[in-house]
Structures are given as C-alpha cells and as structure tokens.
Design a protein around this motif. Structure first.
Motif, mmCIF file in Angstrom:
data_model
loop_
_atom_site.group_PDB
_atom_site.id
_atom_site.type_symbol
_atom_site.label_atom_id
_atom_site.label_comp_id
_atom_site.label_asym_id
_atom_site.label_seq_id
_atom_site.Cartn_x
_atom_site.Cartn_y
_atom_site.Cartn_z
ATOM 1 N N ALA A 1 -9.735 3.384 -6.423
ATOM 2 C CA ALA A 1 -9.591 3.546 -5.103
ATOM 3 C C ALA A 1 -10.052 5.109 -4.900
ATOM 4 N N ARG A 2 -10.262 5.398 -3.553
ATOM 5 C CA ARG A 2 -10.507 6.783 -3.092
ATOM 6 C C ARG A 2 -9.964 7.264 -1.762
ATOM 7 N N VAL B 1 -7.976 7.904 4.936
ATOM 8 C CA VAL B 1 -7.964 6.505 4.677
ATOM 9 C C VAL B 1 -8.128 6.526 3.249
ATOM 10 N N LEU B 2 -7.468 5.275 2.636
ATOM 11 C CA LEU B 2 -7.697 5.103 1.273
ATOM 12 C C LEU B 2 -8.706 3.659 1.320
ATOM 13 N N PHE C 1 0.753 -1.197 0.117
ATOM 14 C CA PHE C 1 -0.014 -0.060 0.062
ATOM 15 C C PHE C 1 0.776 1.266 -0.098
ATOM 16 N N LEU C 2 1.958 1.279 0.313
ATOM 17 C CA LEU C 2 3.139 2.363 0.603
ATOM 18 C C LEU C 2 3.028 3.191 -0.899
ATOM 19 N N ALA D 1 -0.117 4.557 7.045
ATOM 20 C CA ALA D 1 0.133 3.104 8.211
ATOM 21 C C ALA D 1 1.468 2.514 7.614
ATOM 22 N N THR D 2 2.350 2.371 8.417
ATOM 23 C CA THR D 2 3.543 1.430 8.124
ATOM 24 C C THR D 2 3.849 0.347 8.807
ATOM 25 N N GLN D 3 2.981 0.299 10.130
ATOM 26 C CA GLN D 3 3.447 -0.791 11.128
ATOM 27 C C GLN D 3 2.284 -1.780 11.013
#
Length: 155
Positions: A29-30, A55-56, A13-14, A81-83
């Motif tokens: 996507a939105r 958010v996506l 997702f990054l 979000a990365t964790q």
C-alpha cells in the motif's frame, strides 16, 4: 425500484491509518497526499478526497465469491475515514461525476449483466438491473481505471 448505495466498511482499514509509510509499503500500500480535486475518490465515504488530505492506495478484494468473477483492484481510502456512506435512492457526487461500469451479480457472485454509463445517467440502469429477480446486488466501478467504487442493492 428503490436502491441503497453502500461505501466500504471502515473497520478493515482503521489499523492501516496508524502504520508508517514503510509498514504500508511492506503490505503493498501507499500513502499519498491529494494535490488535485476529484483525483482520489474515497471508497468508505464515497466522496472525493480534498487537496491536502491523505489517502491510502491499496489493493482490495471487492468480490470474494468463489467464481471466475472474484475480484481485487486498487482503491483509495481517505486516511481517517470512519463513517461508511449509506444512502437510499441517491448516488453520491463521486459516482455521478464519473463514467461508471455497472455490473449485476447473482447470489452466487456470477455476473449476469453489465453496462457502462455516465454516473448522472445510472439510475434507469440501476432500476432495470434490480428489476431482474436473478440480480442480487450491483457493483459500480470507475470505468476508466477499473477500480471498485461502491455496492448497490435493493432498499
């Protein structure tokens, strides 16, 4: 039976975080700004995005098995979000506070059992499903909208 709960790996997702709204829309996507508490459960950190966060909303293949149960559905990912959430023997609040459809799959991705329960009452069901040697992993889905929530496996 000890269990592990896993959020999604953020790596996939990054690249989406830096896309414009138009580029996201071209991919189906939105980007949404969260306006209410408990309205957008993130699938990476397994927590509810807070009002004011973005958010996506995108389609995600949560079960890539070559079976009739192959599945895709809409999910929220908190932008940035990365964790990845990972916990042994503990359900995150984002699951505990919702009605959950728990689905048990074998190693080939065939569903062998399923049940619906309030999130706070899931642990006996998790233990029962994981006690079955035929079960390889579990998927939790938000029962009302059907969205994938998390993976649960033996610890």
């Amino acid at each position: 039976m000890s269990y592990r709960v896993l959020g999604l790996d953020p790596q996939a997702f990054l690249p989406l975080y830096s896309l414009s709204d138009a580029e996201l829309q071209a991919r189906g996507a939105r980007r949404l700004r969260v306006t209410e508490s408990h309205a957008a459960p993130d699938r990476i950190e397994l927590r509810d995005a807070e009002p004011g966060e973005t958010v996506l909303l995108l389609n995600h293949c949560y079960l890539e098995a070559d079976t009739p149960y192959r599945g895709t559905h809409a999910i929220f990912v908190r932008e940035g979000a990365t964790q990845r959430f990972e916990a042994v023997g503990a359900l995150p609040d984002a699951i505990r506070r919702r009605l959950i459809s728990l689905r048990a799959f074998d190693a080939d991705g065939m569903m062998v059992d399923a049940e619906v329960a309030e999130g706070a009452a899931l642990e006996p069901l998790i233990a029962r499903f994981l006690a079955d040697p035929q079960v390889a992993f579990l998927h939790a889905h938000h029962a009302r909208r059907g969205c994938y929530a998390a993976r649960i496996e033996r610890a």
